[in-house]
Scaffold this motif. Structure first.
Motif, mmCIF file in Angstrom:
data_model
loop_
_atom_site.group_PDB
_atom_site.id
_atom_site.type_symbol
_atom_site.label_atom_id
_atom_site.label_comp_id
_atom_site.label_asym_id
_atom_site.label_seq_id
_atom_site.Cartn_x
_atom_site.Cartn_y
_atom_site.Cartn_z
ATOM 1 N N LYS A 191 2.975 -10.446 -0.149
ATOM 2 C CA LYS A 191 3.834 -10.086 0.969
ATOM 3 C C LYS A 191 4.763 -11.236 1.351
ATOM 4 C CE LYS A 191 1.114 -6.396 2.999
ATOM 5 N NZ LYS A 191 -0.169 -6.472 2.242
ATOM 6 N N ALA A 192 5.401 -11.806 0.337
ATOM 7 C CA ALA A 192 6.347 -12.885 0.601
ATOM 8 C C ALA A 192 7.515 -12.324 1.406
ATOM 9 C CB ALA A 192 6.850 -13.487 -0.716
ATOM 10 N N GLN A 193 7.850 -12.991 2.450
ATOM 11 C CA GLN A 193 8.869 -12.439 3.327
ATOM 12 C C GLN A 193 10.273 -12.575 2.733
ATOM 13 O OE1 GLN A 193 8.058 -15.526 6.388
ATOM 14 N NE2 GLN A 193 10.272 -15.529 6.589
ATOM 15 N N ASP A 194 11.194 -11.805 3.258
ATOM 16 C CA ASP A 194 12.587 -11.870 2.833
ATOM 17 C C ASP A 194 13.256 -13.037 3.561
ATOM 18 O OD1 ASP A 194 15.217 -11.552 2.230
ATOM 19 O OD2 ASP A 194 15.324 -9.428 2.787
ATOM 20 N N LEU A 195 13.575 -14.070 2.813
ATOM 21 C CA LEU A 195 14.122 -15.285 3.420
ATOM 22 C C LEU A 195 15.610 -15.162 3.752
ATOM 23 C CD1 LEU A 195 12.380 -17.910 1.084
ATOM 24 C CD2 LEU A 195 11.658 -17.194 3.374
ATOM 25 N N SER A 196 16.225 -14.045 3.354
ATOM 26 C CA SER A 196 17.660 -13.907 3.620
ATOM 27 C C SER A 196 17.928 -13.290 5.002
ATOM 28 C CB SER A 196 18.307 -13.025 2.543
ATOM 29 O OG SER A 196 17.898 -11.687 2.691
ATOM 30 N N ARG A 197 16.873 -12.776 5.617
ATOM 31 C CA ARG A 197 17.057 -12.052 6.884
ATOM 32 C C ARG A 197 17.702 -12.922 7.958
ATOM 33 N NH1 ARG A 197 11.612 -10.920 8.066
ATOM 34 N NH2 ARG A 197 12.273 -11.523 10.145
ATOM 35 N N ASP A 198 18.748 -12.386 8.535
ATOM 36 C CA ASP A 198 19.522 -13.108 9.533
ATOM 37 C C ASP A 198 18.686 -13.518 10.747
ATOM 38 O OD1 ASP A 198 22.131 -13.904 9.203
ATOM 39 O OD2 ASP A 198 22.814 -12.680 10.909
ATOM 40 N N ASP A 199 17.871 -12.596 11.234
ATOM 41 C CA ASP A 199 17.099 -12.901 12.448
ATOM 42 C C ASP A 199 16.074 -14.009 12.180
ATOM 43 O OD1 ASP A 199 15.694 -11.172 10.789
ATOM 44 O OD2 ASP A 199 14.616 -10.218 12.441
ATOM 45 N N TRP A 200 15.475 -13.990 10.991
ATOM 46 C CA TRP A 200 14.530 -15.056 10.662
ATOM 47 C C TRP A 200 15.270 -16.399 10.537
ATOM 48 C CZ3 TRP A 200 14.190 -18.199 6.256
ATOM 49 C CH2 TRP A 200 13.114 -19.089 6.277
ATOM 50 N N GLN A 201 16.402 -16.375 9.830
ATOM 51 C CA GLN A 201 17.191 -17.597 9.637
ATOM 52 C C GLN A 201 17.626 -18.187 10.977
ATOM 53 O OE1 GLN A 201 18.426 -19.411 6.972
ATOM 54 N NE2 GLN A 201 17.755 -18.204 5.216
ATOM 55 N N ALA A 202 18.009 -17.281 11.892
ATOM 56 C CA ALA A 202 18.515 -17.749 13.182
ATOM 57 C C ALA A 202 17.410 -18.377 14.026
ATOM 58 C CB ALA A 202 19.152 -16.585 13.942
ATOM 59 N N LYS A 205 13.847 -31.274 1.098
ATOM 60 C CA LYS A 205 15.129 -31.158 1.798
ATOM 61 C C LYS A 205 16.066 -30.227 1.031
ATOM 62 C CE LYS A 205 16.167 -35.400 3.253
ATOM 63 N NZ LYS A 205 16.932 -36.642 3.044
ATOM 64 N N GLY A 206 16.101 -30.399 -0.265
ATOM 65 C CA GLY A 206 16.945 -29.550 -1.103
ATOM 66 C C GLY A 206 16.517 -28.090 -1.046
ATOM 67 N N LEU A 207 15.191 -27.871 -1.013
ATOM 68 C CA LEU A 207 14.690 -26.493 -0.945
ATOM 69 C C LEU A 207 15.054 -25.846 0.387
ATOM 70 C CD1 LEU A 207 11.188 -26.901 -2.644
ATOM 71 C CD2 LEU A 207 13.126 -25.593 -3.529
ATOM 72 N N VAL A 208 15.053 -26.637 1.447
ATOM 73 C CA VAL A 208 15.477 -26.106 2.749
ATOM 74 C C VAL A 208 16.923 -25.615 2.629
ATOM 75 C CG1 VAL A 208 15.972 -26.669 5.164
ATOM 76 C CG2 VAL A 208 13.862 -27.506 4.099
ATOM 77 N N GLY A 209 17.767 -26.418 1.992
ATOM 78 C CA GLY A 209 19.164 -26.020 1.780
ATOM 79 C C GLY A 209 19.265 -24.752 0.941
ATOM 80 N N ARG A 210 18.398 -24.678 -0.054
ATOM 81 C CA ARG A 210 18.361 -23.507 -0.931
ATOM 82 C C ARG A 210 18.003 -22.262 -0.111
ATOM 83 N NH1 ARG A 210 19.216 -20.535 -4.550
ATOM 84 N NH2 ARG A 210 18.662 -20.695 -6.741
ATOM 85 N N VAL A 211 16.973 -22.398 0.720
ATOM 86 C CA VAL A 211 16.534 -21.280 1.561
ATOM 87 C C VAL A 211 17.672 -20.860 2.504
ATOM 88 C CG1 VAL A 211 14.976 -20.671 3.470
ATOM 89 C CG2 VAL A 211 14.059 -21.764 1.423
ATOM 90 N N ARG A 212 18.363 -21.859 3.068
ATOM 91 C CA ARG A 212 19.498 -21.547 3.962
ATOM 92 C C ARG A 212 20.606 -20.791 3.232
ATOM 93 N NH1 ARG A 212 17.708 -21.416 8.992
ATOM 94 N NH2 ARG A 212 17.155 -23.444 9.847
ATOM 95 N N SER A 213 20.755 -21.074 1.951
ATOM 96 C CA SER A 213 21.855 -20.448 1.205
ATOM 97 C C SER A 213 21.631 -18.949 1.024
ATOM 98 C CB SER A 213 22.028 -21.124 -0.161
ATOM 99 O OG SER A 213 21.010 -20.717 -1.056
ATOM 100 N N PHE A 214 20.408 -18.474 1.268
ATOM 101 C CA PHE A 214 20.126 -17.041 1.111
ATOM 102 C C PHE A 214 20.565 -16.227 2.318
ATOM 103 C CE2 PHE A 214 16.327 -18.709 -1.404
ATOM 104 C CZ PHE A 214 17.018 -18.639 -2.608
#
Ligand code: HEC
Length: 145
Positions: free
Chosen positions: A93-104, A133-142
């Motif tokens: 049940k890996a969450q969707d990291l692209s979701r706007d509300d989660w990102q916000a 740090k790079g992975l955080v940037g990667r996650v943000r890019s989604f």
């Protein structure tokens, strides 16, 4: 006679450290194996989240390692675009990291902490700070993709 024995155990450590340094210094993947599942569409999610990255910028070496780490350690659950659609995604049940509300609602530090400490069914990853740090940037890019 004794002093010689005392120095012996240090050798493997020195060799280990220098080969690790070599691996890091090399900005190409150490093995071509990890590259074979690369697809042109992966580039879509790759744009640097520069607004969230601060002024540091990561041109060069670390970016390739970050990419490799994402593909080898994260994609199996989170999928290439972070949608949680990797082969193991549904099972964990890996969450969707692209979701706007989660990102916000999440800070960079929290994302880094979840990667380093694990969260729920996600294991923790012991990775160098640069890579996290790079992975955080990667996650943000989604975001919103
Ligand atoms: C074994 C499957 C699995 C792997 C591999 C995995 N994750 Fe996760 N990840 C999850 C699950 C499940 C969650 C949801 C955790 C929860 O909220 O309970 C999650 C959540 C997250 C979150 C959200 C954390 C939060 O605080 O809300 C981020 C960011 C993340 N993963 C990044 C990564 C990165 C980066 C990697 C690779 C280094 C990775 N994941 C590898 C399963 C995985």
């Amino acid at each position: 006679m004794r002093p010689i024995h005392r120095f012996f155990p240090v050798l493997p450590i020195v060799i280990g450290v220098s080969s690790a340094a070599l691996a890091l210094a090399c900005d190409r993947a150490p093995s071509a194996d990890g590259l074979k599942d690369w697809a042109p569409t992966d580039h879509d999610g790759e744009k640097k989240a520069s607004s969230n990255q601060g002024p540091k910028g990561d041109a060069g070496g670390p970016a390739a390692l970050v990419e490799l780490t994402w593909r080898n350690q994260c994609q199996s659950c989170h999928g290439p675009g972070g949608h949680g659609d990797g082969p193991q995604g549904p099972m964990f049940k890996a969450q969707d990291l692209s979701r706007d509300d989660w990102q916000a609602g999440i800070k960079d530090e929290q994302i880094a902490a979840s990667i380093q400490n694990g969260k729920g069914r996600m294991p923790k990853f012991e990775l160098p700070d640069e890579i996290v740090k790079g992975l955080v940037g990667r996650v943000r890019s989604f975001r919103g993709k």
